[in-house]
Motif scaffolding. Structure first.
Motif, PDB file in Angstrom:
ATOM      1  N   ARG A 171       0.836  -1.201   0.000  1.00  0.00           N
ATOM      2  CA  ARG A 171       0.000   0.000   0.000  1.00  0.00           C
ATOM      3  C   ARG A 171       0.878   1.261   0.000  1.00  0.00           C
ATOM      4  O   ARG A 171       0.665   2.191  -0.774  1.00  0.00           O
ATOM      5  CB  ARG A 171      -0.896   0.001   1.231  1.00  0.00           C
ATOM      6  CG  ARG A 171      -1.744   1.239   1.357  1.00  0.00           C
ATOM      7  CD  ARG A 171      -2.597   1.174   2.596  1.00  0.00           C
ATOM      8  NE  ARG A 171      -3.664   0.193   2.466  1.00  0.00           N
ATOM      9  CZ  ARG A 171      -4.829   0.467   1.888  1.00  0.00           C
ATOM     10  NH1 ARG A 171      -5.043   1.649   1.395  1.00  0.00           N
ATOM     11  NH2 ARG A 171      -5.770  -0.441   1.802  1.00  0.00           N
ATOM     12  N   TYR A 172       1.906   1.254   0.869  1.00  0.00           N
ATOM     13  CA  TYR A 172       2.795   2.416   0.939  1.00  0.00           C
ATOM     14  C   TYR A 172       3.555   2.592  -0.375  1.00  0.00           C
ATOM     15  O   TYR A 172       3.801   3.704  -0.818  1.00  0.00           O
ATOM     16  CB  TYR A 172       3.788   2.266   2.097  1.00  0.00           C
ATOM     17  CG  TYR A 172       3.176   2.432   3.472  1.00  0.00           C
ATOM     18  CD1 TYR A 172       1.809   2.622   3.631  1.00  0.00           C
ATOM     19  CD2 TYR A 172       3.964   2.412   4.618  1.00  0.00           C
ATOM     20  CE1 TYR A 172       1.249   2.763   4.889  1.00  0.00           C
ATOM     21  CE2 TYR A 172       3.422   2.563   5.883  1.00  0.00           C
ATOM     22  CZ  TYR A 172       2.062   2.733   6.008  1.00  0.00           C
ATOM     23  OH  TYR A 172       1.513   2.883   7.257  1.00  0.00           O
ATOM     24  N   ARG A 199       2.466   1.771  -3.337  1.00  0.00           N
ATOM     25  CA  ARG A 199       1.538   2.349  -4.314  1.00  0.00           C
ATOM     26  C   ARG A 199       1.427   3.867  -4.095  1.00  0.00           C
ATOM     27  O   ARG A 199       1.519   4.640  -5.033  1.00  0.00           O
ATOM     28  CB  ARG A 199       0.174   1.683  -4.150  1.00  0.00           C
ATOM     29  CG  ARG A 199      -0.639   1.659  -5.415  1.00  0.00           C
ATOM     30  CD  ARG A 199      -2.015   1.119  -5.120  1.00  0.00           C
ATOM     31  NE  ARG A 199      -2.682   1.908  -4.094  1.00  0.00           N
ATOM     32  CZ  ARG A 199      -3.715   1.469  -3.376  1.00  0.00           C
ATOM     33  NH1 ARG A 199      -4.151   0.244  -3.541  1.00  0.00           N
ATOM     34  NH2 ARG A 199      -4.282   2.258  -2.481  1.00  0.00           N
ATOM     35  N   ASN A 200       1.253   4.267  -2.835  1.00  0.00           N
ATOM     36  CA  ASN A 200       1.132   5.701  -2.540  1.00  0.00           C
ATOM     37  C   ASN A 200       2.396   6.452  -2.953  1.00  0.00           C
ATOM     38  O   ASN A 200       2.316   7.548  -3.510  1.00  0.00           O
ATOM     39  CB  ASN A 200       0.913   5.923  -1.039  1.00  0.00           C
ATOM     40  CG  ASN A 200      -0.397   5.336  -0.563  1.00  0.00           C
ATOM     41  OD1 ASN A 200      -1.283   5.074  -1.375  1.00  0.00           O
ATOM     42  ND2 ASN A 200      -0.519   5.120   0.728  1.00  0.00           N
ATOM     43  N   THR A 201       3.553   5.865  -2.659  1.00  0.00           N
ATOM     44  CA  THR A 201       4.813   6.540  -2.967  1.00  0.00           C
ATOM     45  C   THR A 201       5.000   6.677  -4.475  1.00  0.00           C
ATOM     46  O   THR A 201       5.398   7.743  -4.959  1.00  0.00           O
ATOM     47  CB  THR A 201       5.996   5.753  -2.365  1.00  0.00           C
ATOM     48  OG1 THR A 201       5.693   5.430  -1.020  1.00  0.00           O
ATOM     49  CG2 THR A 201       7.270   6.558  -2.407  1.00  0.00           C
ATOM     50  N   LEU A 210       2.656   9.425  -5.773  1.00  0.00           N
ATOM     51  CA  LEU A 210       3.144  10.782  -5.488  1.00  0.00           C
ATOM     52  C   LEU A 210       4.363  11.115  -6.340  1.00  0.00           C
ATOM     53  O   LEU A 210       4.497  12.224  -6.856  1.00  0.00           O
ATOM     54  CB  LEU A 210       3.517  10.898  -4.010  1.00  0.00           C
ATOM     55  CG  LEU A 210       2.379  11.220  -3.054  1.00  0.00           C
ATOM     56  CD1 LEU A 210       2.888  11.216  -1.621  1.00  0.00           C
ATOM     57  CD2 LEU A 210       1.784  12.583  -3.384  1.00  0.00           C
ATOM     58  N   TYR A 218      -3.791  14.632  -0.235  1.00  0.00           N
ATOM     59  CA  TYR A 218      -2.485  14.710  -0.881  1.00  0.00           C
ATOM     60  C   TYR A 218      -2.187  16.099  -1.436  1.00  0.00           C
ATOM     61  O   TYR A 218      -1.076  16.366  -1.898  1.00  0.00           O
ATOM     62  CB  TYR A 218      -2.386  13.684  -2.014  1.00  0.00           C
ATOM     63  CG  TYR A 218      -2.172  12.267  -1.543  1.00  0.00           C
ATOM     64  CD1 TYR A 218      -1.146  11.963  -0.657  1.00  0.00           C
ATOM     65  CD2 TYR A 218      -2.985  11.237  -1.988  1.00  0.00           C
ATOM     66  CE1 TYR A 218      -0.947  10.667  -0.220  1.00  0.00           C
ATOM     67  CE2 TYR A 218      -2.787   9.931  -1.557  1.00  0.00           C
ATOM     68  CZ  TYR A 218      -1.768   9.649  -0.669  1.00  0.00           C
ATOM     69  OH  TYR A 218      -1.563   8.369  -0.242  1.00  0.00           O
ATOM     70  N   PRO A 231       4.687  14.037   4.122  1.00  0.00           N
ATOM     71  CA  PRO A 231       3.658  13.033   4.370  1.00  0.00           C
ATOM     72  C   PRO A 231       3.366  12.873   5.861  1.00  0.00           C
ATOM     73  O   PRO A 231       2.222  12.712   6.264  1.00  0.00           O
ATOM     74  CB  PRO A 231       4.258  11.743   3.803  1.00  0.00           C
ATOM     75  CG  PRO A 231       5.246  12.190   2.795  1.00  0.00           C
ATOM     76  CD  PRO A 231       5.765  13.515   3.262  1.00  0.00           C
ATOM     77  N   ASP A 245      -3.448   4.856   5.966  1.00  0.00           N
ATOM     78  CA  ASP A 245      -3.671   4.300   4.619  1.00  0.00           C
ATOM     79  C   ASP A 245      -2.979   5.129   3.548  1.00  0.00           C
ATOM     80  O   ASP A 245      -2.685   4.640   2.467  1.00  0.00           O
ATOM     81  CB  ASP A 245      -5.175   4.326   4.271  1.00  0.00           C
ATOM     82  CG  ASP A 245      -5.942   3.318   5.077  1.00  0.00           C
ATOM     83  OD1 ASP A 245      -5.296   2.579   5.841  1.00  0.00           O
ATOM     84  OD2 ASP A 245      -7.178   3.283   4.934  1.00  0.00           O
ATOM     85  N   MET A 246      -2.745   6.401   3.848  1.00  0.00           N
ATOM     86  CA  MET A 246      -2.211   7.298   2.828  1.00  0.00           C
ATOM     87  C   MET A 246      -0.693   7.434   2.921  1.00  0.00           C
ATOM     88  O   MET A 246      -0.084   8.114   2.107  1.00  0.00           O
ATOM     89  CB  MET A 246      -2.844   8.688   2.995  1.00  0.00           C
ATOM     90  CG  MET A 246      -4.351   8.689   2.840  1.00  0.00           C
ATOM     91  SD  MET A 246      -5.066  10.247   3.410  1.00  0.00           S
ATOM     92  CE  MET A 246      -4.705  11.289   1.994  1.00  0.00           C
ATOM     93  N   TRP A 247      -0.082   6.800   3.901  1.00  0.00           N
ATOM     94  CA  TRP A 247       1.340   7.025   4.159  1.00  0.00           C
ATOM     95  C   TRP A 247       2.253   6.439   3.080  1.00  0.00           C
ATOM     96  O   TRP A 247       1.812   5.657   2.229  1.00  0.00           O
ATOM     97  CB  TRP A 247       1.709   6.453   5.528  1.00  0.00           C
ATOM     98  CG  TRP A 247       1.332   7.369   6.637  1.00  0.00           C
ATOM     99  CD1 TRP A 247       0.789   8.614   6.508  1.00  0.00           C
ATOM    100  CD2 TRP A 247       1.435   7.121   8.037  1.00  0.00           C
ATOM    101  NE1 TRP A 247       0.561   9.152   7.749  1.00  0.00           N
ATOM    102  CE2 TRP A 247       0.948   8.264   8.702  1.00  0.00           C
ATOM    103  CE3 TRP A 247       1.908   6.059   8.798  1.00  0.00           C
ATOM    104  CZ2 TRP A 247       0.926   8.361  10.092  1.00  0.00           C
ATOM    105  CZ3 TRP A 247       1.879   6.153  10.185  1.00  0.00           C
ATOM    106  CH2 TRP A 247       1.384   7.295  10.820  1.00  0.00           C
ATOM    107  N   THR A 248       3.527   6.820   3.176  1.00  0.00           N
ATOM    108  CA  THR A 248       4.484   6.424   2.155  1.00  0.00           C
ATOM    109  C   THR A 248       5.589   5.540   2.749  1.00  0.00           C
ATOM    110  O   THR A 248       5.676   5.381   3.969  1.00  0.00           O
ATOM    111  CB  THR A 248       5.139   7.666   1.531  1.00  0.00           C
ATOM    112  OG1 THR A 248       5.709   8.439   2.573  1.00  0.00           O
ATOM    113  CG2 THR A 248       4.112   8.496   0.786  1.00  0.00           C
TER     114      THR A 248
END
Lengths: 276, 295, 422
Positions: free
Chosen positions: A68-69, A71-73, A76, A138, A213, A221-224
């Motif tokens: 998940r991290y 994917r977020n990274t 971004l 974000y 971040p 959930d949004m973290w990197t």
């Protein structure tokens, strides 16, 4: 005689470069050797583990929501790099090759603002974002990238653009090309090395950005990935082997990407040589 | 004729503003306004919870009269700035020029030199603490030459040099920028100089350096800026010690603002730092304008 | 056809209502530091249990942040007035926040539950939650420092591996037998190092019967008890060789641990160190005991639970805070995480007290102390630490260094007063 001297010089150059290369390789070696240490050897100074614990990599990935991290990274990084290169080059071109009133002053202001110790700006900026309701999205991390990126990227691109010969641009202007056409059709294609250099820095910055971040995102959930790395540092102890394993995993895409992109810097150069 | 010229000028100005407009927005909202706010805060008592309360020049008075540690931190910062920036730029330039002359394996070397920039900061700093430890690799290497190495990070005299040496490891970024600049220099200029009988050192100083001087200027200015804000190394590796020998201004500001909740005073310190740094930048630009053929 | 339409309509309405029904629970936000490993599992379970209790009508949304980043994130959020309804914080400086007015007074909630705090919680951490005789925080978790000794090194030195030193003098006697120097004069093995691990000068001051408060209750780092303690302390360091100690410390600095590596005979560490030994040096043959001073003394720190005064749901937040310090939760934390909890009933549960290491921690908590809190100079001990370093490095004599530190602390207090005129 002359050829022999040249060859000797080449050998010396390689020796110097290899010497430095060895020094620069130490951190990577250390990181990978620590990442393979069994738990009971992490607190002991030891360059090579007694046995290689590949399982550490599995443990490291399982210690936090890695995918998940990731994917977020990636999200971004891609979005911010596109934004920075697009708008940053536009702005830098404006600073480097267009003549307008206040250009020098604004450029000086741009440079000067970089000198304010950033810690005192965090609070005012954060309060502003919270007033417009952007905290916990974000947007605070993305929007500035679509507004020229940062002073650093603009300054860097501007320095590259300044050294472009004016004649090419002037002759296109005389041909009646619009400024935007000149920028996209002439300046950007011959500036590939500069654009790739800026991309590399932006990608690296976003990939490793930690503080942004951390303070703006209140949902894990949004973290990197860079926040994920903290999972291995407890209050009184650090799981160095797992931390290094996770760090290795996170660094490898950057190393590969850099290796591939820098080949493009060289190619960009040859292309430009053709135009000269 | 005059009207036409003015129109042309106006059009030219508009074009310029259009190109830099995203940046103007960015600068205004995310930099200028916060900077003005911080200037205001420097005249207040602001504990980061209650609204700031105006106290006039009190923070500045305290800084000058009651707080010797600020000046110590400033001295540390200047020491680090000049120590690291010029050594970094010089070493990077030498390595970049060498790399530029290499036909084979350039990509590999370039990647290797860039590695420390790519790796996450915490593991790299941890490694350095080990290298600097009294029987670490560095002192063992020095012992080969019969030198009794210092205690580095736990020594008041050697802690700053240790951090400067460590910063040299991060020159990969500058090398990349310089290389990109060096590749813009037409080969014909070098050939002409060689025909004129110039040796390598002369070519380096007379041709290479001036040709990439906008890039060198960039490296020096951004180097000074980032060195003036040196923080993570001291925060993680030394905590500002021993005996405040690595307490840099930014660390001090951070501790004041975030650990002691005294944002007003921290802002005053940041502003003084800013006022001291701006003339320095202008000076650097002036020196380069005199020297460089392009800028 | 109509029937089908009605069914669809009714289902649609129900589906629309469903989320509002569950949303009618009061939602509160909680930030804590159990961000990884078993800590996270247990905390998720604790919060899950609370949320499952539908009679309360409270839904807790939690965010776990690493201890190392927690303070920055919370500080920034607080500045924007966006702190969570309830959060963990530093038990050592609750009054700083109470003074600023960011904390809700929890006294009425404690009373409403019929809890007598003095009976429910250990006195030492509980006292840190008070400000002007009101409770602005609840004591959540604390720690104590203890002496760990390496039984194998004791054996090798010809000492009884089951008899740790009981006085400071004994400690030095034993330590000198364990010391092993290399031909270069550096320590290969060290008996005890007073500037390593969790051994701090202020603990030594307390241990020799000294104090950092004058008879008016003001901070005083240059009173005779401190000066005497510092002279002794430096004397001990000099005996061992300051340079050699530094060398030892730097070798086993960040990431390396001399005690775990079997190179240190005795070390002062937190109670939770036992759990670290289990992971990183499972074969280490060690024992734990009280720190052997003339006066029983150790140092505590810990975490509090605080409710924001700006929260819209203070009642719900206080309810949850009281749940977190209840016996049920605190027992779970102690049993599964080895956390030294502040709830007396939980900490003294027979299942835990069977374990001698645990019993030792609970005993130590009775005589332990926090560093005195000074509103005007909350980090006064940093000046003390600097003074100690200056003396250690031979820059100043003890008295002079402490006098200077006192002056700096007083100027800190003056600064506070200059900028806090009301």
């Amino acid at each position: 005689m002359l050829r022999k001297g040249k060859q000797l010089r080449r050998v010396i150059v390689y020796i110097i470069l290899t010497g430095f290369a060895v020094i620069f390789l130490i951190p990577l070696f250390w990181m990978m050797s620590t990442s393979l240490k069994p738990d009971e050897e992490t607190m002991i100074i030891r360059w090579i583990p007694s046995r290689l614990e590949w399982q550490n990599y599995v443990r490291a990935v399982r210690a936090f929501p890695f995918f998940r991290y990731l994917r977020n990274t990636v999200f971004l990084t891609v979005v911010n790099t596109v934004g920075t290169v697009l708008t940053g080059s536009l702005v830098a071109y404006g600073f480097a090759k267009l003549r307008w009133k206040g250009r020098k002053a604004l450029f000086l202001v741009t440079i000067a603002t970089m000198f304010i110790p950033g810690q005192v700006l965090i609070i005012p900026v954060y309060i502003m974002y919270s007033k417009i309701g952007w905290v916990n999205t974000y947007l605070p991390l993305i929007v500035p990238c679509f507004l020229g990126g940062g002073a650093f990227t603009i300054f860097m691109l501007r320095q590259f653009f300044v050294s472009l010969p004016d004649e090419i641009i002037e002759s296109a202007r005389l041909d009646g090309a619009s400024e935007l056409t000149i920028f996209t059709r002439i300046v950007l294609p011959i500036s590939t090395p500069a654009l790739i250099t800026v991309s590399v820095f932006t990608i690296l910055f976003v990939w490793n950005d930690f503080f942004g971040p951390l303070i703006y995102l209140h949902k894990s959930d949004m973290w990197t990935l860079s926040i994920g790395l903290r999972a291995f540092q407890q209050r009184y102890s650090t799981q160095w082997n797992l931390l290094m394993a996770a760090s290795t995993i996170i660094s490898i895409p950057m190393i590969v990407l850099y290796f591939l992109l820098q080949e493009k810097i060289v190619r960009g150069f040859t292309l430009r040589g053709g135009i000269h | 004729m005059k009207g036409h010229q003015r129109k042309k000028l106006l059009k030219q100005n508009m074009k310029g503003y259009l190109f830099v407009s995203p940046w103007i927005l960015n600068l205004a909202f995310f930099t200028i306004i916060p900077i003005i706010v911080s200037a205001f805060l420097s005249f207040t008592k602001y504990d980061m919870v209650n609204p700031p309360r105006w106290i006039g020049f009190m923070n500045y008075y305290i800084m000058f009269k009651l707080d010797p540690s600020f000046w110590k931190a400033l001295g540390n910062t200047l020491y680090y700035m000049f120590g690291s920036v010029f050594m970094k730029v010089f070493l990077a330039l030498v390595l970049a020029v060498l790399l530029n002359n290499v036909a084979k394996g350039m990509g590999m070397y370039r990647t290797i030199f860039f590695l420390p920039v790519v790796l996450p900061a915490v593991p790299v700093m941890f490694l350095w603490m080990m290298l600097f430890s009294p029987n670490g690799l560095i002192n063992r290497f020095l012992a080969l030459f019969g030198i009794n190495g210092p205690l580095w990070l736990s020594s008041v005299t050697w802690s700053k040099p240790a951090l400067i040496i460590m910063s040299l490891w991060g020159i990969g970024g500058i090398i990349v920028i310089l290389l990109a600049g060096l590749q813009d220099v037409p080969k014909s200029i070098y050939e002409a100089a060689q025909l004129d009988g110039a040796n390598s050192v002369q070519i380096f100083w007379r041709i290479t350096v001036p040709m990439v001087s906008p890039i060198i200027l960039f490296c020096i200015v951004t180097g000074l800026i980032s060195a003036s804000q040196v923080f993570t190394e001291a925060y993680i590796m030394t905590g500002g010690g021993p005996l405040e020998s690595t307490t840099f201004v930014s660390l001090k500001i951070y501790l004041l603002a975030f650990k002691q909740g005294n944002m007003g005073y921290a802002s005053a310190m940041a502003w003084l730092m800013f006022l001291l740094m701006v003339p320095l930048t202008i000076l650097v630009f002036r020196i380069f304008r005199r020297w460089s053929p392009i800028d | 056809m109509r029937l089908v339409f009605r069914i669809v309509l009714v289902t649609a309405i129900l589906l629309l209502l469903l989320p509002t029904i569950s949303l009618s629970k009061t939602k509160i936000i909680f930030w804590h530091m159990y961000d990884s490993g078993p800590g996270k599992e247990v905390m998720d379970e604790i919060i899950g249990r609370f949320n499952a209790n539908n009679t309360l009508g409270i839904e807790v949304e939690a965010l776990a942040i690493s201890f190392w980043d927690y303070w920055d994130k919370l500080g920034v959020a607080m500045a924007a007035g966006q702190e969570p309804d309830i959060f963990m914080h530093d038990l050592g400086n609750v009054p700083s926040r109470a003074y600023k007015g960011v904390l809700a007074d929890l006294t009425p909630y404690i009373k409403a539950k019929g809890i007598v705090p003095e009976k429910s919680f250990f006195t030492v951490p509980l006292n840190m939650c008070k400000w002007e005789d009101k409770f602005y925080a609840l004591p959540f978790e604390t720690d104590v420092r203890l002496l760990y000794w390496n039984k194998d090194l004791f054996k090798q030195a010809g000492l009884d591996p089951d008899k740790p030193p009981s006085t400071w003098q004994e400690l030095w006697e034993y330590a000198s037998k364990i010391d092993k120097k290399s031909p270069q004069g550096t320590y290969d093995v060290l008996g005890f190092n007073p500037i390593y691990g969790q051994s701090y000068f202020w603990m030594y001051v307390w241990g020799t019967g000294g104090t950092f408060l004058d008879n008016k209750g003001n901070i005083s780092v240059n009173n005779p008890t401190v000066v005497k303690a510092l002279e002794e302390w430096i004397g001990m360091l000099n005996k061992l060789g300051i340079k050699e100690l530094e060398q030892f410390n730097a070798t086993y600095g960040w990431g390396a641990d001399a005690f775990l590596a079997g190179k240190l005979g005795m070390v002062i560490q937190v109670g939770q160190y036992a759990a670290i030994i289990k992971i990183f040096a499972p074969n280490l043959n060690y024992g734990v005991t009280h720190i052997p001073y003339p006066v029983k003394a150790t140092w505590s720190n810990g975490f509090s639970l605080e409710v924001s005064s700006r929260s819209k749901n203070k009642d719900a937040a206080a309810e949850f805070a009281l749940y977190l310090v209840s016996k049920e939760v605190q027992l779970m934390m102690a049993q599964r995480l080895n956390s030294l909890v502040c709830n007396i009933e939980a900490a003294k549960d027979p299942s835990l007290m069977q374990n001698p290491e645990w019993r030792l921690q609970v005993e130590a908590l009775e005589y332990s102390q926090f560093r005195p809190f000074v509103l005007e100079a909350p980090v006064w001990y940093e000046e003390l630490q600097k003074a100690v370093d200056e003396v250690r490095l031979g820059r100043k004599p003890a008295k002079k260094a402490l006098d200077d530190a006192q002056k700096l602390i007083e100027s800190e207090i003056q600064k506070f007063r200059l900028t806090n005129k009301k």
